[in-house]
Design a protein around this motif. Structure first.
Motif, mmCIF file in Angstrom:
data_model
loop_
_atom_site.group_PDB
_atom_site.id
_atom_site.type_symbol
_atom_site.label_atom_id
_atom_site.label_comp_id
_atom_site.label_asym_id
_atom_site.label_seq_id
_atom_site.Cartn_x
_atom_site.Cartn_y
_atom_site.Cartn_z
ATOM 1 N N PHE A 80 16.113 59.267 21.901
ATOM 2 C CA PHE A 80 15.920 60.691 21.592
ATOM 3 C C PHE A 80 16.626 61.569 22.629
ATOM 4 O O PHE A 80 17.393 62.467 22.284
ATOM 5 N N GLU A 81 16.394 61.288 23.911
ATOM 6 C CA GLU A 81 16.983 62.102 24.986
ATOM 7 C C GLU A 81 18.506 61.969 25.004
ATOM 8 O O GLU A 81 19.216 62.958 25.211
ATOM 9 N N ALA A 82 18.994 60.749 24.763
ATOM 10 C CA ALA A 82 20.452 60.534 24.763
ATOM 11 C C ALA A 82 21.104 61.347 23.645
ATOM 12 O O ALA A 82 22.152 61.987 23.840
ATOM 13 N N MET A 83 20.458 61.348 22.491
ATOM 14 C CA MET A 83 21.002 62.080 21.342
ATOM 15 C C MET A 83 20.969 63.588 21.599
ATOM 16 O O MET A 83 21.932 64.306 21.334
ATOM 17 N N LEU A 84 19.833 64.045 22.142
ATOM 18 C CA LEU A 84 19.648 65.480 22.392
ATOM 19 C C LEU A 84 20.639 65.990 23.440
ATOM 20 O O LEU A 84 21.078 67.144 23.363
ATOM 21 N N ALA A 88 12.863 70.037 18.224
ATOM 22 C CA ALA A 88 11.517 70.328 17.710
ATOM 23 C C ALA A 88 10.692 69.058 17.536
ATOM 24 O O ALA A 88 9.501 69.130 17.243
ATOM 25 N N MET A 89 11.323 67.892 17.722
ATOM 26 C CA MET A 89 10.658 66.608 17.431
ATOM 27 C C MET A 89 10.336 65.831 18.704
ATOM 28 O O MET A 89 10.086 64.625 18.645
ATOM 29 N N LYS A 90 10.328 66.516 19.839
ATOM 30 C CA LYS A 90 10.072 65.812 21.110
ATOM 31 C C LYS A 90 8.740 65.067 21.031
ATOM 32 O O LYS A 90 7.742 65.618 20.592
ATOM 33 N N GLY A 91 8.738 63.807 21.432
ATOM 34 C CA GLY A 91 7.503 63.017 21.435
ATOM 35 C C GLY A 91 7.188 62.353 20.108
ATOM 36 O O GLY A 91 6.253 61.571 20.006
ATOM 37 N N GLN A 92 7.973 62.661 19.062
ATOM 38 C CA GLN A 92 7.652 62.136 17.727
ATOM 39 C C GLN A 92 8.339 60.799 17.443
ATOM 40 O O GLN A 92 7.833 59.999 16.667
ATOM 41 N N TYR A 93 9.499 60.576 18.034
ATOM 42 C CA TYR A 93 10.222 59.322 17.805
ATOM 43 C C TYR A 93 9.813 58.294 18.857
ATOM 44 O O TYR A 93 9.635 58.642 20.032
ATOM 45 N N SER A 94 9.691 57.047 18.439
ATOM 46 C CA SER A 94 9.133 56.050 19.364
ATOM 47 C C SER A 94 10.121 55.698 20.473
ATOM 48 O O SER A 94 9.699 55.358 21.568
#
Ligand code: PA5
Ligand code: NI
Length: 195
Positions: A41-45, A30-36
């Motif tokens: 982000f992609e690796a974690m997801l 739900a936080m796509k684009g929110q973390y710098s």
């Protein structure tokens, strides 16, 4: 027909209200684009769509005069160097305020106005934070071990505008630097359009 008065409890250590109507869960996706750090982000997801935060609310009429309230729980963790946080929002009715009362944990409330003024206030058990009308707000959990738990209350007619923050981000980020929380400028922040 008016609501009848009611009482509920917030009991440690969980602080889940003894009475609630909605339980909202927000996961990493739900936080796509929110973390710098988009790569982090992609690796974690790709490993897991982890639960970042939860809200327990009491359902009340969404009209002026009512006070919507509940509990927000931000779990500990980081995406890259950036701590777990809420999406953050302006209220749709911009000139509506909010009060937060921190029950547990440690963190910050990151805030800003449509004109680009910003403020960051510490959250710690016992802290009562007043978010004035027109200030967007996002809670950030800077503990890597403990939940950040806050009680919130805001006007029933306020509504949530998530789109503005999704588009422009917050001006300030809370990141871990040398093992400590640090407040830094958001390199990707875009200034609001001149009106
Ligand atoms: O009304 C508020 O500001 C809080 O209840 C928040 O909604 C809650 O902390 C979750 O954050 P967000 O709505 O930005 O996802
Ligand atoms: Ni709010």
């Amino acid at each position: 027909m008016k609501n009848a008065p009611f009482t509920f409890e917030l009991n440690p250590p969980e602080f889940i209200p003894s009475r609630y109507d909605n339980h909202i869960t927000r996961r990493l996706s739900a936080m796509k684009g929110q973390y710098s750090n988009a790569a982090a982000f992609e690796a974690m997801l790709s490993k897991e769509d982890i639960l970042l935060y939860e809200v327990y609310e009491l359902k009340l009429p969404e009209v002026a005069g009512e006070l919507l309230h509940g509990i927000s729980i931000v779990h500990p963790g980081k995406v890259g160097d950036e701590y777990f946080m809420t999406k953050g929002h302006f209220h749709t009715v911009l000139d509506t305020a909010e009060v937060y009362y921190c029950q547990k944990g440690e963190g910050y409330m990151v805030m800003e106005t449509p004109e680009g003024d910003w403020s960051v206030e510490a959250l710690y058990p016992g802290a009562v934070l007043y978010v004035p009308p027109c200030w967007a707000h996002r809670s950030v959990n800077t503990s890597l071990a403990e939940d950040l738990i806050t009680f919130f209350v805001y006007p029933g007619n306020a509504g949530h505008d998530y789109g503005t923050i999704e588009d422009q981000g917050f001006r300030t980020l809370v990141v871990e630097q040398d093992g400590e929380p640090a407040i830094v400028d958001n390199p990707r922040w875009t200034s609001p359009p001149v009106k």
